[in-house]
Design a protein around this motif. Structure first.
Motif, PDB file in Angstrom:
ATOM      1  N   GLU A  30      -4.970   5.732   0.414  1.00 49.88           N
ATOM      2  CA  GLU A  30      -4.206   4.495   0.476  1.00 49.88           C
ATOM      3  C   GLU A  30      -4.401   3.750  -0.848  1.00 49.88           C
ATOM      4  OE1 GLU A  30      -4.855   2.053   3.876  1.00 49.88           O
ATOM      5  OE2 GLU A  30      -4.186   3.581   5.305  1.00 49.88           O
TER       6      GLU A  30
ATOM      7  N   THR B 281      -5.134  -2.787   3.177  1.00 52.19           N
ATOM      8  CA  THR B 281      -4.848  -1.584   3.968  1.00 52.19           C
ATOM      9  C   THR B 281      -3.388  -1.575   4.380  1.00 52.19           C
ATOM     10  OG1 THR B 281      -5.522  -2.721   6.006  1.00 52.19           O
ATOM     11  CG2 THR B 281      -7.194  -1.403   4.860  1.00 52.19           C
ATOM     12  N   ALA B 282      -2.885  -0.384   4.639  1.00 55.33           N
ATOM     13  CA  ALA B 282      -1.481  -0.221   5.015  1.00 55.33           C
ATOM     14  C   ALA B 282      -1.231  -0.810   6.397  1.00 55.33           C
ATOM     15  CB  ALA B 282      -1.106   1.264   4.994  1.00 55.33           C
TER      16      ALA B 282
ATOM     17  N   ASP C 255      -0.238  11.399   1.259  1.00 52.41           N
ATOM     18  CA  ASP C 255      -0.675  12.280   2.333  1.00 52.41           C
ATOM     19  C   ASP C 255      -0.466  13.736   1.924  1.00 52.41           C
ATOM     20  OD1 ASP C 255       0.025  13.926   4.968  1.00 52.41           O
ATOM     21  OD2 ASP C 255      -1.205  12.216   5.578  1.00 52.41           O
TER      22      ASP C 255
ATOM     23  N   ARG D 219      -5.930  12.256   2.453  1.00 55.40           N
ATOM     24  CA  ARG D 219      -5.068  11.073   2.513  1.00 55.40           C
ATOM     25  C   ARG D 219      -5.680   9.908   1.717  1.00 55.40           C
ATOM     26  NH1 ARG D 219      -3.992   6.548   5.874  1.00 55.40           N
ATOM     27  NH2 ARG D 219      -1.792   6.317   6.479  1.00 55.40           N
TER      28      ARG D 219
ATOM     29  N   VAL E 183       0.881   5.164   0.539  1.00 53.04           N
ATOM     30  CA  VAL E 183       0.057   6.144   1.240  1.00 53.04           C
ATOM     31  C   VAL E 183       0.399   7.533   0.717  1.00 53.04           C
ATOM     32  CG1 VAL E 183      -0.515   7.173   3.461  1.00 53.04           C
ATOM     33  CG2 VAL E 183      -0.087   4.707   3.304  1.00 53.04           C
TER      34      VAL E 183
ATOM     35  N   VAL F  75       0.836  -1.193   0.000  1.00 53.21           N
ATOM     36  CA  VAL F  75       0.000   0.000   0.000  1.00 53.21           C
ATOM     37  C   VAL F  75       0.874   1.247   0.000  1.00 53.21           C
ATOM     38  CG1 VAL F  75      -1.780   1.291   1.232  1.00 53.21           C
ATOM     39  CG2 VAL F  75      -1.818  -1.219   1.253  1.00 53.21           C
TER      40      VAL F  75
END
Length: 246
Positions: A67, A117-118, A30, A65, A28, A26
């Motif tokens: 993912e 998911t991270a 941000d 944010r 991310v 993942v």
């Protein structure tokens, strides 16, 4: 989401390296921190950490944010098409991510997002007693030298000398770097420090050093090692690897 990076090849070599260790991951995105990736391999021997600050991008258009779960092998295959003068544009919607190479025309490849998911991995709290900085080509050649012989890489730092070795029934390889030879950019060590690690991970991740200026190895006797790559535009790629204790 739309972000643009000046050199697609940086991403090509990084993701190629990561995909040899982790199959899915993942990224991310941000609005404040930029684009991040942190994950552990399935055996929990090694943790990878890639960070591109917001300011490293030519364009960073992101309101919240995100993912982005992706098959890393598929991303690596796409990024192998990056040319020498290509910029990289990444766009994402709810279901997919597109990678565009902007150079002689615009070539776009779109991949589906995965429902993953991270990992929530804490920042490692380690104190290292040896810090060795070398040029990236020196580091890469060292890995190539020792992988001819064995499957374990051993670091020894003492005084003004840094030694890398590997041994097996085939024989032994040993490379010695000193300040006097000019092969060491910097060396700081408390006493004598030595540790061994699984060489396969260093070999798999060595392509990341192709787009790094410097590589710094932090370690202590029979403790994990942190290997940091200094990338263009203030970006960084590092990995933390568990020791092999005989």
């Amino acid at each position: 989401m739309k972000i643009v990076f000046f050199d697609a090849r940086v991403w090509r070599y990084l993701v190629s390296a990561i995909s040899k260790v982790i199959e899915e991951g993942v990224f991310v995105a941000d609005p404040e921190e930029g684009l991040l990736f942190r994950a552990m391999d399935p055996s929990h021997v090694i943790m990878l950490d890639m960070r591109f600050p917001r300011d490293s991008f030519e364009e960073f258009d992101l309101e919240e944010r995100r993912e982005l779960g992706l098959n890393l092998d598929d991303v690596a295959k796409v990024l192998r098409r990056a040319g020498k003068e290509d910029r990289l544009e990444i766009n994402a919607d709810e279901n997919s991510v597109s990678f565009s190479f902007i150079g002689k025309g615009v070539r776009t490849f779109t991949l589906p997002l995965l429902d993953i998911t991270a990992e929530q991995l804490p920042e490692p709290q380690l104190e290292f007693k040896a810090h060795v900085k070398v040029m990236s080509d020196v580091y890469r050649d060292t890995i190539k030298d020792v992988e001819l012989i064995g499957d374990v890489i051993r670091f020894v730092a003492e005084g003004d000398e840094f030694k890398v070795s590997s041994s097996s029934e085939l024989g032994e390889a040993e490379i010695i770097y000193t300040r006097e030879s000019g092969s060491l950019v910097d060396l700081e060590v408390d006493g004598s420090q030595q540790a061994s690690y699984t060489l396969e991970y260093f070999s798999d991740l060595s392509s990341a050093s192709r787009v790094a200026d410097m590589v710094t190895i932090h370690f202590s006797t029979d403790m994990p090692a942190l290997v940091e790559h200094e990338l263009p535009q203030g970006a960084k790629f590092s990995f933390l690897i568990a020791p092999r204790v005989e």
